[in-house]
Design a protein around this motif. Structure first.
Motif, PDB file in Angstrom:
ATOM      1  N   PHE A 158      39.701  35.587  43.449  1.00 20.92           N
ATOM      2  CA  PHE A 158      38.309  35.383  43.035  1.00 20.92           C
ATOM      3  C   PHE A 158      37.817  34.060  43.612  1.00 20.92           C
ATOM      4  CE2 PHE A 158      35.388  34.230  39.306  1.00 20.92           C
ATOM      5  CZ  PHE A 158      34.360  35.039  39.754  1.00 20.92           C
ATOM      6  N   GLN A 160      34.885  31.350  43.675  1.00 24.11           N
ATOM      7  CA  GLN A 160      33.757  30.930  42.844  1.00 24.11           C
ATOM      8  C   GLN A 160      33.186  29.644  43.443  1.00 24.11           C
ATOM      9  OE1 GLN A 160      34.910  30.233  38.777  1.00 24.11           O
ATOM     10  NE2 GLN A 160      33.165  31.357  37.982  1.00 24.11           N
ATOM     11  N   SER A 162      30.129  26.751  43.823  1.00 23.38           N
ATOM     12  CA  SER A 162      28.974  26.154  43.144  1.00 23.38           C
ATOM     13  C   SER A 162      28.619  24.835  43.824  1.00 23.38           C
ATOM     14  CB  SER A 162      29.296  25.907  41.668  1.00 23.38           C
ATOM     15  OG  SER A 162      30.172  24.808  41.549  1.00 23.38           O
ATOM     16  N   THR A 167      36.119  27.041  43.510  1.00 21.38           N
ATOM     17  CA  THR A 167      37.255  27.426  42.681  1.00 21.38           C
ATOM     18  C   THR A 167      37.814  28.756  43.175  1.00 21.38           C
ATOM     19  OG1 THR A 167      36.279  26.309  40.783  1.00 21.38           O
ATOM     20  CG2 THR A 167      37.992  27.902  40.307  1.00 21.38           C
ATOM     21  N   LYS A 178      44.590  28.834  38.959  1.00 27.28           N
ATOM     22  CA  LYS A 178      43.222  28.382  39.236  1.00 27.28           C
ATOM     23  C   LYS A 178      43.333  27.148  40.124  1.00 27.28           C
ATOM     24  CE  LYS A 178      39.245  26.343  36.865  1.00 27.28           C
ATOM     25  NZ  LYS A 178      38.823  25.732  35.613  1.00 27.28           N
ATOM     26  N   THR A 180      41.094  24.380  42.257  1.00 23.72           N
ATOM     27  CA  THR A 180      39.726  23.840  42.378  1.00 23.72           C
ATOM     28  C   THR A 180      39.679  22.696  43.381  1.00 23.72           C
ATOM     29  OG1 THR A 180      39.402  24.370  40.048  1.00 23.72           O
ATOM     30  CG2 THR A 180      37.782  22.925  41.036  1.00 23.72           C
ATOM     31  N   VAL A 189      25.188  28.922  44.182  1.00 25.47           N
ATOM     32  CA  VAL A 189      26.257  29.499  43.369  1.00 25.47           C
ATOM     33  C   VAL A 189      26.572  30.905  43.864  1.00 25.47           C
ATOM     34  CG1 VAL A 189      26.871  30.216  41.017  1.00 25.47           C
ATOM     35  CG2 VAL A 189      25.528  28.151  41.377  1.00 25.47           C
ATOM     36  N   GLU A 191      29.837  34.199  43.697  1.00 18.69           N
ATOM     37  CA  GLU A 191      31.136  34.675  43.227  1.00 18.69           C
ATOM     38  C   GLU A 191      31.460  35.964  43.962  1.00 18.69           C
ATOM     39  OE1 GLU A 191      30.768  35.303  39.041  1.00 18.69           O
ATOM     40  OE2 GLU A 191      30.824  33.166  38.564  1.00 18.69           O
ATOM     41  N   LYS A 239      33.561  43.306  38.448  1.00 19.63           N
ATOM     42  CA  LYS A 239      33.367  42.003  37.818  1.00 19.63           C
ATOM     43  C   LYS A 239      34.727  41.420  37.472  1.00 19.63           C
ATOM     44  CE  LYS A 239      30.682  39.803  34.109  1.00 19.63           C
ATOM     45  NZ  LYS A 239      30.831  38.519  34.750  1.00 19.63           N
ATOM     46  N   TYR A 240      34.936  40.162  37.832  1.00 15.57           N
ATOM     47  CA  TYR A 240      36.234  39.524  37.561  1.00 15.57           C
ATOM     48  C   TYR A 240      36.320  39.175  36.071  1.00 15.57           C
ATOM     49  CZ  TYR A 240      40.494  37.265  39.140  1.00 15.57           C
ATOM     50  OH  TYR A 240      41.817  36.968  39.376  1.00 15.57           O
ATOM     51  N   ASN A 242      36.873  37.243  32.549  1.00 11.99           N
ATOM     52  CA  ASN A 242      36.562  35.868  32.173  1.00 11.99           C
ATOM     53  C   ASN A 242      37.871  35.091  31.974  1.00 11.99           C
ATOM     54  OD1 ASN A 242      35.667  33.483  31.128  1.00 11.99           O
ATOM     55  ND2 ASN A 242      34.864  34.324  29.237  1.00 11.99           N
ATOM     56  N   GLU A 244      38.490  31.906  32.069  1.00 12.46           N
ATOM     57  CA  GLU A 244      38.439  30.663  31.287  1.00 12.46           C
ATOM     58  C   GLU A 244      38.818  30.918  29.826  1.00 12.46           C
ATOM     59  OE1 GLU A 244      38.199  27.698  32.207  1.00 12.46           O
ATOM     60  OE2 GLU A 244      37.184  27.647  34.140  1.00 12.46           O
TER      61      GLU A 244
END
Length: 372
Positions: A158, A160, A162, A167, A178, A180, A189, A191, A239-240, A242, A244
Motif C-alpha cells: 500500500f 500512501q 501526502s 508511507t 509500515k 515512512t 494526497v 493512495e 480498499k486497503y 485500516n 492504523e
C-alpha cells in the motif's frame, strides 16, 4: 531492418526485462520481446498484460521497424557469447539473422503490431523519489505482503502519499510493516496498492542505483520512469484495510536487545518448535529474556537465556518464530526494541539505531496462544 549492438549490453537489458515474462502465457505473443527500432534507438519491451516494461538502448542503425522476437531462445543464445558486437538483420522471410564473430543464427519472429500496447495514463499525479529510497521501501515491506488470492488487497504493498510524508505498508494479517519517509513528500494526497511482481522487478533494478524515479499514477495504473527504463503496471483494485487501527498505541512493556543475538537465538530455538505452529515462547523477567520452544509430538525442546534491557511487568508471550525471524532479518540495526502490552495483543518491533534522517520502520507481529 538492421542494427548492430554489443552482446553483453543487450543481454544485461534483456535479463532485466525477462523478469516480466510469465512461464506460461495465454497469448503466445507474450513469450516474445518487442524490438522497436528508430534509427539509433532500440526500444525493447516485455509484457504479461498486467505489467509492461521497456528499455531504450543505443545501437548502430539507420533503419526503422518493429518485430517480436522469441525471448527464451534469444536469452539462451546471448548468455553463451563473450563480449562482441552482434549484427541483427530482419529478413522478409519472417526470420532474423544474428551474425557474431563465430557464425550466424536464425530465429523466426512475429509481427510487432500484434504485441499489446502499454496503457497510457490519463491525467496522472506525479511524485519523484530517489531510487535507493524506493528500493529500501520495497525491500522493507514486500516480505510482509500476503499470498491469499481471496484477499487480493493484502497481496500488494500500500503506497500512501501526502504533503507530509510517503508511507508504504504491507500486511498478511499475521504481520504488518509500515515504512515512512518524512524527508520525501508528494504534491497531493494519494493512495494505491501496488502488486508484488512489478515491485520485485523494481527492487532488483533500483538497488544501488543513483537515479531519480518518477512515479505517475491514477485510479487504475502506475508508471515508473527512470534512467532508460519505463515500467507500467495495473494497480490492485480495492480498499486497503485500516492498518492504523490494529497498531496498539499503549505498550508499557519495552524490551531492548541486540538484534543479531536475538535473531540467532530465535533461529536456534525454533528448530525444536512444533513444525506446524512454529511457536516459541518469550518469558521476560527483570533483565533476562528466556526463549523456549517445545515439540511435544517428538519430545524435542530447547531453551536459551539472554540478557536484555527491559522495562515493564514480567510477562510470557508466544510468537510464530518464522515471522519473528523474517522481521529481524529484514532490519539492519544493531539493537531492536520489542514493545508489548498483553500476551494476546500484537508486539511492535522497531530498530533502535541505524535509520536515516526522517526514516521510520514499524513492524507488528501477532502473538500466538501459548499452551500452558
Amino acid at each position: 531492418m538492421k542494427f548492430i549492438v554489443s552482446s553483453t549490453y543487450l543481454l544485461k537489458q534483456l535479463q532485466i526485462l525477462g523478469g516480466v515474462i510469465n512461464n506460461s502465457n495465454t497469448l503466445p505473443i507474450l513469450d516474445n520481446f518487442l524490438f522497436e527500432l528508430d534509427n539509433g534507438n532500440l526500444t525493447i519491451s516485455a509484457s504479461d498484460l498486467e505489467t509492461t516494461m521497456s528499455s531504450t538502448l543505443d545501437v548502430e542503425s539507420n533503419d526503422n521497424g518493429s518485430v517480436a522476437v522469441p525471448a527464451r531462445l534469444l536469452l539462451d543464445t546471448l548468455k553463451t557469447f563473450p563480449e562482441q558486437p552482434l549484427t541483427f538483420v530482419v529478413g522478409d522471410d519472417h526470420a532474423i539473422e544474428i551474425s557474431s564473430n563465430h557464425g550466424k543464427y536464425g530465429l523466426a519472429y512475429a509481427d510487432g503490431n500484434e504485441f499489446p500496447k502499454p496503457v497510457s495514463l490519463e491525467d496522472p499525479s506525479t511524485t519523484t523519489i530517489e531510487s535507493d529510497i524506493l528500493a529500501t521501501a520495497i525491500s522493507k515491506t514486500i516480505f510482509a505482503a500476503g499470498n491469499d488470492d481471496l484477499r487480493p488487497v493484502m497481496s500488494g504493498v500500500f503506497f500512501q502519499f501526502s504533503q507530509d510524508n510517503l508511507t508504504f505498508v504491507a500486511t498478511d494479517a499475521h504481520k504488518l510493516v509500515k515504512y515512512t519517509r518524512e524527508d520525501v513528500t508528494a504534491q497531493q494526497v494519494a493512495e494505491f496498492i501496488m502488486p508484488k511482481k512489478p515491485l520485485t522487478l523494481l527492487k532488483g533494478i533500483l538497488a544501488g542505483s543513483e537515479e531519480h524515479v518518477t512515479i505517475e499514477y491514477n485510479e487504475s495504473n502506475a508508471k515508473f520512469t527512470f534512467d532508460n527504463t519505463v515500467l507500467v503496471c495495473r494497480l490492485i483494485d480495492g480498499k486497503y484495510p485500516n492498518y492504523e487501527a490494529v497498531i496498539p498505541k499503549e505498550n508499557p512493556n519495552k524490551l531492548t536487545i541486540d538484534r543479531t543475538q536475538f535473531l540467532n537465538s530465535v533461529k536456534r530455538v525454533s528448530i525444536f518448535s512444533n513444525k506446524t505452529t512454529h511457536q516459541i515462547r518469550l518469558k521476560i523477567a527483570g533483565a533476562e529474556l528466556n526463549i523456549s520452544a517445545e515439540d511435544i509430538d517428538y519430545s524435542n525442546k530447547a531453551e536459551e537465556r539472554l540478557t536484555c534491557d527491559y522495562q515493564g511487568d514480567d510477562m510470557q508471550i508466544g510468537f510464530n518464530s518464522r515471522f519473528l525471524t523474517e522481521m529481524l532479518n529484514n532490519l539492519t540495526s544493531d539493537e531492536v526494541q520489542l514493545e508489548m502490552s498483553l500476551p494476546n495483543r500484537a508486539g511492535i518491533l522497531t530498530p533502535v539505531d541505524g535509520l536515516d534522517e526522517g526514516e521510520q520502520v514499524t513492524m507488528l507481529v501477532m502473538p500466538v496462544m501459548l499452551n500452558s
